[in-house]
Design a protein around this motif. Structure first.
Motif, short mmCIF file in Angstrom:
data_model
loop_
_atom_site.label_atom_id
_atom_site.label_comp_id
_atom_site.label_asym_id
_atom_site.label_seq_id
_atom_site.Cartn_x
_atom_site.Cartn_y
_atom_site.Cartn_z
N SER A 1 -0.95 3.37 -6.45
CA SER A 1 -1.03 3.21 -4.99
C SER A 1 -0.93 1.77 -4.51
O SER A 1 -0.90 1.54 -3.30
CB SER A 1 -2.34 3.82 -4.47
OG SER A 1 -3.46 3.16 -5.05
N GLU B 1 0.85 -1.19 0.00
CA GLU B 1 0.00 0.00 0.00
C GLU B 1 0.89 1.24 0.00
O GLU B 1 1.66 1.46 0.94
CB GLU B 1 -0.91 0.01 1.22
CG GLU B 1 -1.83 -1.21 1.31
CD GLU B 1 -2.66 -1.20 2.58
OE1 GLU B 1 -2.84 -0.10 3.16
OE2 GLU B 1 -3.13 -2.27 2.99
N ASN B 2 0.75 2.03 -1.03
CA ASN B 2 1.55 3.25 -1.16
C ASN B 2 0.69 4.45 -0.82
O ASN B 2 -0.09 4.93 -1.66
CB ASN B 2 2.10 3.36 -2.58
CG ASN B 2 2.94 4.59 -2.79
OD1 ASN B 2 3.20 5.35 -1.86
ND2 ASN B 2 3.38 4.81 -4.02
N ASN B 3 0.82 4.94 0.41
CA ASN B 3 0.07 6.12 0.84
C ASN B 3 0.96 7.36 0.89
O ASN B 3 0.58 8.37 1.49
CB ASN B 3 -0.54 5.87 2.23
CG ASN B 3 -1.53 4.71 2.21
OD1 ASN B 3 -2.31 4.56 1.27
ND2 ASN B 3 -1.51 3.88 3.25
N THR C 1 1.34 -0.84 4.48
CA THR C 1 1.90 0.45 4.07
C THR C 1 3.42 0.38 3.98
O THR C 1 4.08 -0.20 4.82
CB THR C 1 1.49 1.53 5.08
OG1 THR C 1 0.06 1.57 5.16
CG2 THR C 1 2.00 2.89 4.64
#
Length: 306
Positions: A252, A213-215, A270
């Motif tokens: 994302s 997960e790319n936040n 993340t």
């Protein structure tokens, strides 16, 4: 009659749309960043056109896998050989009663242009809902016995079907006794993908699937080599000993299928800015000619250290 598809993508167009806005994507090529419609990147005229195989090519394909493949993979080999190998061969070696038959030749020429392109399109249609689920971070496909093997075959094929791999094969192999690996590559890549997919399927309980997960403010990028091994070989002339597939799914979300024992360092959840930059750099390093992002700033932010 279906019109021939001459503009053929070596990177799935619908996959690239995840990085686009109104069909516009940003591309890094030859040091220049520019905007393009997704239909105009990762594409080449007649990329999937079937070559005219020689009898030596057909014998070579049969010999190459006779003692190295499982029975199911051998059946798949014969399926691909029939679908992608014989049209070109038959055009050059028509049965006597069909020699000079214009309708017969026209049908073969349509197959030569469309057969593999249509096959990719059918597989991509089947994978569309699976990729959509993975982008929602639903990895249930990995525990679905029926869908998992098709998905893993698809994933391996995305690594092997690219222009970069094809051109490297052509540059590094020579014709031997009438057998050409480069000329047979349309078939060989499917056979290799099936074999690799079966191996991943059999190991899937040992190989975790991670959804990253790319936040961060730096999106994932992708390239014209969208599936890469996070454990590259130390030398260009030897295959890698370890195998962990990385596949960015969207700006994302990304997927990793890890090694059996030697983990690659990523797990589901993340990830940090540094990890995003590392993965983006790997995609750029492994790309052949084109790298894709959802904005111009993406390349400036992700590829330049803070």
């Amino acid at each position: 009659m279906k019109k021939d598809t001459r503009r053929q993508h070596h990177v799935w167009r619908s996959y690239l749309e995840a990085w686009s806005t109104d069909q516009i994507i940003f591309c890094l090529m030859n040091g220049r960043i520019f905007r393009s419609n997704v239909s105009n990147v990762g594409v080449e005229r007649d990329f999937h056109k079937l070559p005219a195989l020689t009898s030596a090519d057909i014998r070579g394909i049969l010999w190459l896998f006779d003692n190295t493949m499982r029975p199911i993979a051998k059946r798949v080999r014969e399926t691909f050989l029939t679908a992608f190998g014989f049209p070109g061969w038959l055009l050059s070696n028509p049965p006597p009663h069909l020699a000079g038959n214009t309708e017969y030749e026209a049908q073969l020429r349509r197959q030569i242009i469309n057969a593999e392109e249509d096959w990719h399109a059918a597989l991509e249609n089947r994978m569309t809902p699976i990729i959509a689920s993975l982008r929602r971070r639903d990895a249930s496909v990995y525990t679905d016995d029926k869908e998992c093997i098709s998905f893993l075959h698809f994933l391996c094929l995305q690594q092997l079907r690219t222009k970069g791999v094809r051109d490297k094969i052509a540059a590094r192999t020579n014709e031997v006794s009438g057998f050409s690996v480069a000329r047979c590559w349309n078939i060989l890549r499917h056979i290799f993908a099936v074999n690799a997919g079966i191996n991943l399927y059999l190991d899937r309980k040992k190989r975790p699937l991670w959804l990253l997960e790319n936040n961060t403010e730096i999106p994932f990028i992708t390239g014209d080599q969208p599936v890469i091994n996070l454990f590259p070989s130390s030398t260009s002339d030897k295959p890698p000993e370890l195998f962990a597939l990385y596949y960015p799914l969207s700006p994302s979300t990304a997927l990793v299928i890890d090694e059996v024992e030697h983990r690659c360092g990523y797990t589901s959840g993340t990830i940090s800015v540094e990890q995003v930059r590392t993965l983006n750099s790997r995609i750029r390093e492994e790309s052949y000619r084109q790298v894709f992002g959802n904005s111009r700033q993406t390349f400036l932010d992700s590829l330049i250290p803070p």
